[in-house]
Design a protein around this motif. Structure first.
Motif, PDB file in Angstrom:
ATOM      1  N   ARG A  62       1.440   9.284  10.427  1.00  0.00           N
ATOM      2  CA  ARG A  62       1.611   7.984  11.073  1.00  0.00           C
ATOM      3  C   ARG A  62       1.635   6.876  10.019  1.00  0.00           C
ATOM      4  O   ARG A  62       0.737   6.792   9.187  1.00  0.00           O
ATOM      5  CB  ARG A  62       0.463   7.744  12.063  1.00  0.00           C
ATOM      6  N   ALA A  63       2.676   6.047  10.068  1.00  0.00           N
ATOM      7  CA  ALA A  63       2.802   4.930   9.128  1.00  0.00           C
ATOM      8  C   ALA A  63       3.497   3.785   9.849  1.00  0.00           C
ATOM      9  O   ALA A  63       4.697   3.837  10.100  1.00  0.00           O
ATOM     10  CB  ALA A  63       3.615   5.360   7.904  1.00  0.00           C
ATOM     11  N   ASP A  64       2.720   2.774  10.205  1.00  0.00           N
ATOM     12  CA  ASP A  64       3.271   1.613  10.911  1.00  0.00           C
ATOM     13  C   ASP A  64       3.383   0.461   9.914  1.00  0.00           C
ATOM     14  O   ASP A  64       2.382   0.065   9.316  1.00  0.00           O
ATOM     15  CB  ASP A  64       2.334   1.246  12.081  1.00  0.00           C
ATOM     16  N   ASN A  87      13.722  -2.233  12.187  1.00  0.00           N
ATOM     17  CA  ASN A  87      14.655  -2.851  13.146  1.00  0.00           C
ATOM     18  C   ASN A  87      14.002  -4.041  13.853  1.00  0.00           C
ATOM     19  O   ASN A  87      14.555  -4.558  14.815  1.00  0.00           O
ATOM     20  CB  ASN A  87      15.149  -1.814  14.165  1.00  0.00           C
ATOM     21  N   GLU A  88      12.833  -4.462  13.374  1.00  0.00           N
ATOM     22  CA  GLU A  88      12.151  -5.599  14.009  1.00  0.00           C
ATOM     23  C   GLU A  88      12.558  -6.884  13.278  1.00  0.00           C
ATOM     24  O   GLU A  88      11.889  -7.323  12.324  1.00  0.00           O
ATOM     25  CB  GLU A  88      10.641  -5.357  14.010  1.00  0.00           C
ATOM     26  N   LEU A  89      13.691  -7.435  13.739  1.00  0.00           N
ATOM     27  CA  LEU A  89      14.285  -8.586  13.058  1.00  0.00           C
ATOM     28  C   LEU A  89      13.292  -9.743  12.980  1.00  0.00           C
ATOM     29  O   LEU A  89      12.578 -10.013  13.932  1.00  0.00           O
ATOM     30  CB  LEU A  89      15.540  -9.048  13.809  1.00  0.00           C
ATOM     31  N   GLN A  91      10.653  -9.864  11.284  1.00  0.00           N
ATOM     32  CA  GLN A  91       9.363  -9.397  10.727  1.00  0.00           C
ATOM     33  C   GLN A  91       9.583  -8.500   9.526  1.00  0.00           C
ATOM     34  O   GLN A  91       8.632  -8.014   8.908  1.00  0.00           O
ATOM     35  CB  GLN A  91       8.601  -8.591  11.784  1.00  0.00           C
ATOM     36  N   ARG A  92      10.863  -8.245   9.234  1.00  0.00           N
ATOM     37  CA  ARG A  92      11.164  -7.170   8.292  1.00  0.00           C
ATOM     38  C   ARG A  92      10.682  -7.448   6.872  1.00  0.00           C
ATOM     39  O   ARG A  92      10.143  -6.565   6.217  1.00  0.00           O
ATOM     40  CB  ARG A  92      12.666  -6.877   8.290  1.00  0.00           C
ATOM     41  N   ALA A  93      10.854  -8.703   6.398  1.00  0.00           N
ATOM     42  CA  ALA A  93      10.465  -8.977   5.004  1.00  0.00           C
ATOM     43  C   ALA A  93       8.966  -8.727   4.824  1.00  0.00           C
ATOM     44  O   ALA A  93       8.543  -8.095   3.843  1.00  0.00           O
ATOM     45  CB  ALA A  93      10.845 -10.405   4.627  1.00  0.00           C
TER      46      ALA A  93
END
Ligand SMILES: NC(=O)c1ccc[n+]([C@@H]2O[C@H](COP(=O)([O-])OP(=O)(O)OC[C@H]3O[C@@H](n4cnc5c(N)ncnc54)[C@H](OP(=O)(O)O)[C@@H]3O)[C@@H](O)[C@H]2O)c1
Length: 297
Positions: A62-64, A87-89, A91-93
């Motif tokens: 598991r790696a979030d 794919n969480e636009l 929040q990606r950076a």
């Protein structure tokens, strides 16, 4: 007295984030064609979605991206890491920065990152978070390689059903040329890079061998399906409104319309042919991907 010396070669552990995603699953498949399963680690947000990957003999952890403590635990013992962009636009950076920090702390020897074609100069709105991630990688001191992926053919082929229903393929890309390749082509490239020596510092501009305009794609759809489909170019705001009206979330509609408008200016075109060189075969032609799409409708 005889001393028995047992020599045991230690192979690098190769891990993939986003392994339950569409690209991630294809990378796992491509990697297993090159290395044994006990050398591969699948990093996933939700292990329950990865039971089929566990059955392949791959270690699932598991790696979030948004929970750095999970990254620290999951990255123990890794040598090479493929960071598949989130794919969480928006929040990606931040998420990618957390992965890079955890990779550094774990002593990862190579981090491969799925960026976007020509990230440093790209007019695509979505390129900004990739630029920020590339800068974070550069500043981190972690050895890294950039897989600057071009457009997936699957992005445009997702519209084939509605194009057939309305006899029209809609977009804002004008006559901009699109050098797309299949997800499987990009996955194969990632597997080659992860299993090859001397990759640190390389920047791959990855795109399909052939390019097409959306008018040409509409003509191809007509030819292969027997149903007449014409390309209809819309102003960016109008195209975005159509995408919202058919149920796409506003940020996704914004991103797709923005990408099309940038495509009109050449943002999805690349003629470096580095993808086919890397995978040792031609990229999958759009006509072949379209045949597969039509067969699955
Ligand atoms: N080149 C292109 O044309 C193109 C097109 C679309 C997207 N992309 C980019 O390429 C990436 C891979 O493409 P894809 O088709 O495989 O996308 P996808 O199927 O949406 O996969 C995205 C992966 O990111 C994982 N993820 C999202 N948030 C996470 C988090 N907080 N922690 C850990 N993992 C997280 C998802 O986990 P779950 O499996 O749990 O959902 C999923 O596995 C996308 O995420 C996007 O950045 C590129």
């Amino acid at each position: 007295m005889t001393t028995l010396l047992i020599s045991r070669k230690v192979y690098p552990m190769i891990a993939i984030t986003g392994a339950t995603g569409q690209l991630g699953r294809l990378v796992i498949t491509a990697l297993l064609e090159r290395v044994p399963a006990d050398q591969v680690v699948a990093l996933v947000r939700d292990p329950q979605k990865a039971e089929d990957i566990t059955e392949l003999g791959v270690d699932v952890r598991r790696a979030d991206y948004s929970q750095p403590a999970t990254l620290a635990t999951a990255f123990v013992g890794l040598d090479k890491l493929l960071l598949i962009s989130s794919n969480e636009l928006g929040q990606r950076a931040t998420q990618h920065q957390a992965v890079i920090a955890a990779a550094k702390a774990a002593g990862v020897t190579l981090l491969a990152y799925t960026s976007v074609l020509h990230a440093d100069t790209s007019a695509l709105g979505l390129a900004e978070e990739h630029r920020q991630t590339e800068q974070a990688l550069h500043a981190s001191g972690v050895p890294y390689v950039l897989l600057r992926n071009g457009w997936y053919s699957e992005n445009y082929l997702a519209s084939v059903g509605s194009a057939l229903a309305h006899n029209a393929l809609l977009g804002s890309a004008e006559e901009g040329r699109i050098s797309s390749a299949s997800r499987a082509d990009y996955a194969a490239a990632a597997a080659v890079v992860l299993t090859s020596a001397d990759q640190a510092g390389k920047v791959y501009e990855l795109a399909g061998d052939e390019s097409y305009s959306l008018s040409e794609l509409a003509a191809l759809i007509s030819q292969q399906s027997g149903t007449q489909v014409a390309y209809q170019n819309l102003p960016q705001a109008e195209f975005e409104a159509v995408l919202v009206s058919v149920g796409l979330p506003a940020p996704v509609a914004d991103l797709l319309a923005n990408s099309d408008a940038a495509a009109a200016k050449g943002a999805l075109f690349g003629d470096e042919q580095q993808l086919s060189k890397l995978i040792g075969r031609p990229t999958t032609p759009i006509a072949v991907s379209l045949q597969q799409t039509l067969a699955a409708l």
